[in-house]
Design a protein around this motif. Structure first.
Motif, mmCIF file in Angstrom:
data_model
loop_
_atom_site.group_PDB
_atom_site.id
_atom_site.type_symbol
_atom_site.label_atom_id
_atom_site.label_comp_id
_atom_site.label_asym_id
_atom_site.label_seq_id
_atom_site.Cartn_x
_atom_site.Cartn_y
_atom_site.Cartn_z
ATOM 1 N N ALA A 207 0.828 -1.210 0.000
ATOM 2 C CA ALA A 207 0.000 0.000 0.000
ATOM 3 C C ALA A 207 0.858 1.255 0.000
ATOM 4 C CB ALA A 207 -0.933 -0.009 1.208
ATOM 5 N N ALA A 208 1.897 1.274 0.834
ATOM 6 C CA ALA A 208 2.785 2.441 0.888
ATOM 7 C C ALA A 208 3.531 2.605 -0.421
ATOM 8 C CB ALA A 208 3.756 2.296 2.046
ATOM 9 N N ARG A 209 3.994 1.486 -0.973
ATOM 10 C CA ARG A 209 4.719 1.538 -2.239
ATOM 11 C C ARG A 209 3.837 2.107 -3.340
ATOM 12 N NH1 ARG A 209 3.853 0.162 -7.621
ATOM 13 N NH2 ARG A 209 5.882 0.138 -8.662
ATOM 14 N N ASP A 210 2.601 1.637 -3.431
ATOM 15 C CA ASP A 210 1.711 2.074 -4.501
ATOM 16 C C ASP A 210 1.376 3.558 -4.387
ATOM 17 O OD1 ASP A 210 1.734 -0.489 -5.459
ATOM 18 O OD2 ASP A 210 -0.289 -1.002 -4.771
ATOM 19 N N LEU A 211 1.144 4.028 -3.161
ATOM 20 C CA LEU A 211 0.825 5.441 -2.968
ATOM 21 C C LEU A 211 2.041 6.317 -3.255
ATOM 22 C CD1 LEU A 211 -1.120 7.643 -2.191
ATOM 23 C CD2 LEU A 211 -0.646 7.173 0.227
ATOM 24 N N ALA A 212 3.223 5.883 -2.797
ATOM 25 C CA ALA A 212 4.443 6.642 -3.073
ATOM 26 C C ALA A 212 4.718 6.694 -4.574
ATOM 27 C CB ALA A 212 5.625 6.024 -2.329
ATOM 28 N N HIS A 213 4.479 5.583 -5.249
ATOM 29 C CA HIS A 213 4.691 5.545 -6.698
ATOM 30 C C HIS A 213 3.725 6.481 -7.406
ATOM 31 C CE1 HIS A 213 5.698 3.929 -10.635
ATOM 32 N NE2 HIS A 213 4.422 3.702 -10.854
ATOM 33 N N GLU A 214 2.474 6.471 -6.991
ATOM 34 C CA GLU A 214 1.480 7.359 -7.597
ATOM 35 C C GLU A 214 1.884 8.823 -7.422
ATOM 36 O OE1 GLU A 214 -3.135 8.646 -6.660
ATOM 37 O OE2 GLU A 214 -2.535 6.577 -6.284
ATOM 38 N N ARG A 215 2.334 9.159 -6.229
ATOM 39 C CA ARG A 215 2.763 10.535 -5.970
ATOM 40 C C ARG A 215 4.016 10.898 -6.764
ATOM 41 N NH1 ARG A 215 1.615 9.997 0.550
ATOM 42 N NH2 ARG A 215 -0.451 10.999 0.535
ATOM 43 N N THR A 216 4.918 9.947 -6.896
ATOM 44 C CA THR A 216 6.139 10.180 -7.665
ATOM 45 C C THR A 216 5.823 10.450 -9.128
ATOM 46 O OG1 THR A 216 7.454 8.794 -6.174
ATOM 47 C CG2 THR A 216 8.326 9.146 -8.389
ATOM 48 N N MET A 217 4.945 9.640 -9.702
ATOM 49 C CA MET A 217 4.599 9.816 -11.112
ATOM 50 C C MET A 217 3.884 11.150 -11.349
ATOM 51 S SD MET A 217 5.821 7.292 -12.844
ATOM 52 C CE MET A 217 7.222 7.680 -11.795
ATOM 53 N N ALA A 218 3.019 11.547 -10.423
ATOM 54 C CA ALA A 218 2.335 12.831 -10.558
ATOM 55 C C ALA A 218 3.322 13.988 -10.463
ATOM 56 C CB ALA A 218 1.256 12.962 -9.489
ATOM 57 N N PHE A 219 4.313 13.828 -9.577
ATOM 58 C CA PHE A 219 5.340 14.851 -9.385
ATOM 59 C C PHE A 219 6.176 14.999 -10.654
ATOM 60 C CE2 PHE A 219 9.572 16.148 -7.742
ATOM 61 C CZ PHE A 219 9.207 17.317 -7.071
ATOM 62 N N PHE A 220 6.625 13.901 -11.196
ATOM 63 C CA PHE A 220 7.409 13.958 -12.428
ATOM 64 C C PHE A 220 6.578 14.523 -13.587
ATOM 65 C CE2 PHE A 220 10.582 10.452 -11.050
ATOM 66 C CZ PHE A 220 11.481 11.425 -10.632
ATOM 67 N N LYS A 221 5.330 14.135 -13.644
ATOM 68 C CA LYS A 221 4.469 14.642 -14.718
ATOM 69 C C LYS A 221 4.355 16.163 -14.665
ATOM 70 C CE LYS A 221 -0.104 14.067 -16.826
ATOM 71 N NZ LYS A 221 -1.421 13.367 -16.719
ATOM 72 N N SER A 222 4.399 16.701 -13.449
ATOM 73 C CA SER A 222 4.265 18.158 -13.294
ATOM 74 C C SER A 222 5.535 18.909 -13.658
ATOM 75 C CB SER A 222 3.906 18.488 -11.828
ATOM 76 O OG SER A 222 2.633 17.992 -11.496
ATOM 77 N N HIS A 223 6.693 18.234 -13.521
ATOM 78 C CA HIS A 223 7.957 18.961 -13.629
ATOM 79 C C HIS A 223 8.854 18.541 -14.794
ATOM 80 C CE1 HIS A 223 7.139 20.998 -9.881
ATOM 81 N NE2 HIS A 223 6.899 19.840 -9.298
ATOM 82 N N LEU A 224 8.526 17.453 -15.458
ATOM 83 C CA LEU A 224 9.378 17.005 -16.578
ATOM 84 C C LEU A 224 8.700 17.278 -17.921
ATOM 85 C CD1 LEU A 224 10.746 13.603 -15.213
ATOM 86 C CD2 LEU A 224 11.769 15.885 -15.049
#
Length: 224
Positions: A207-224
């Motif tokens: 659960a923690a991995r999936d949520l962290a991954h979701e947040r990571t992908m959203a973060f990269f999408k915003s900045h890359l």
């Protein structure tokens, strides 16, 4: 899915790296290993970013600076050897290697490159953000040692992830980072331990991995 390649840092050090994805991909990111080497888990992270999210990814074998072709078991002996190898490698050498990866991605037309690190790699991702200007966004998962240099100013947006039950990174470290860097996104997963994102470790928390991954992908999408 990926392939092993060879890269050369600015100081002429040759090192192995794992590359995944199409050079024509929209986004590019450098993935930085744990203390256990360029293990299957790190390669699987690269493969997932490439196949599921369309990224062009390179992960350097950082231990090549001290000993080549090192992949260590996820146990106490593996950790001790990893720590011994890490002690032989200076931070500026780590930055030279991740910078070489960023430049390799730049040559394929990627103007913006992100960096994501795990464990030791999380620390590397942090200093890559503060001591270089090579990256457009930096994400660290359970990066040990960040609190010791958390006064350094990042040159790009940074997102940090920690386990609330991490027995390697105390809560006081996370509090210090929050105090030093009020503008940095920091997430703590209450019931997760160190290494919660690695399925090959006993501390894996889906659960923690999936949520962290979701947040990571959203973060990269915003900045890359």
């Amino acid at each position: 899915m990926g392939r092993m390649i060879s890269l050369t840092a600015a100081d002429t050090h040759h090192f192995a790296a794992y590359e995944a994805g199409n050079p024509d991909s929209k986004h590019a990111v450098v993935i930085v290993q744990e203390i256990f080497g360029l293990a299957d888990h790190i390669k699987s992270v690269c493969d997932e970013l490439a196949s599921h999210h369309g990224y062009h990814v390179i992960a350097p074998a950082l231990f090549d600076r001290a000993e080549r072709d090192v992949v260590l078991p996820y146990d106490q002996a593996g950790m001790q050897k990893g720590l011994a190898l890490r002690a032989k490698i200076q931070p500026e050498d780590l930055l030279a290697d991740v910078t070489a990866c960023a430049h390799a991605l730049n040559k394929h037309g990627h103007e913006k490159v992100g960096i994501q690190g795990f464990c030791w790699g999380g620390f590397v991702a942090w200093i890559a953000a503060t001591r270089t200007r090579e990256f457009a966004a930096s994400v660290a998962w359970y990066g040990g040692g960040i609190a010791q240099v958390s006064h350094e100013k990042p040159h790009c947006p940074v997102q940090l992830h920690f386990g609330g039950e991490d027995d390697h990174i105390p809560h006081t470290d996370v509090q210090k980072i929050r105090a030093d860097q009020p503008d940095v996104e920091i997430y703590v997963y209450d019931d997760a331990g160190h290494g919660f994102g690695c399925p090959d470790r006993p501390s894996f928390n889906q659960a923690a991995r999936d949520l962290a991954h979701e947040r990571t992908m959203a973060f990269f999408k915003s900045h890359l």
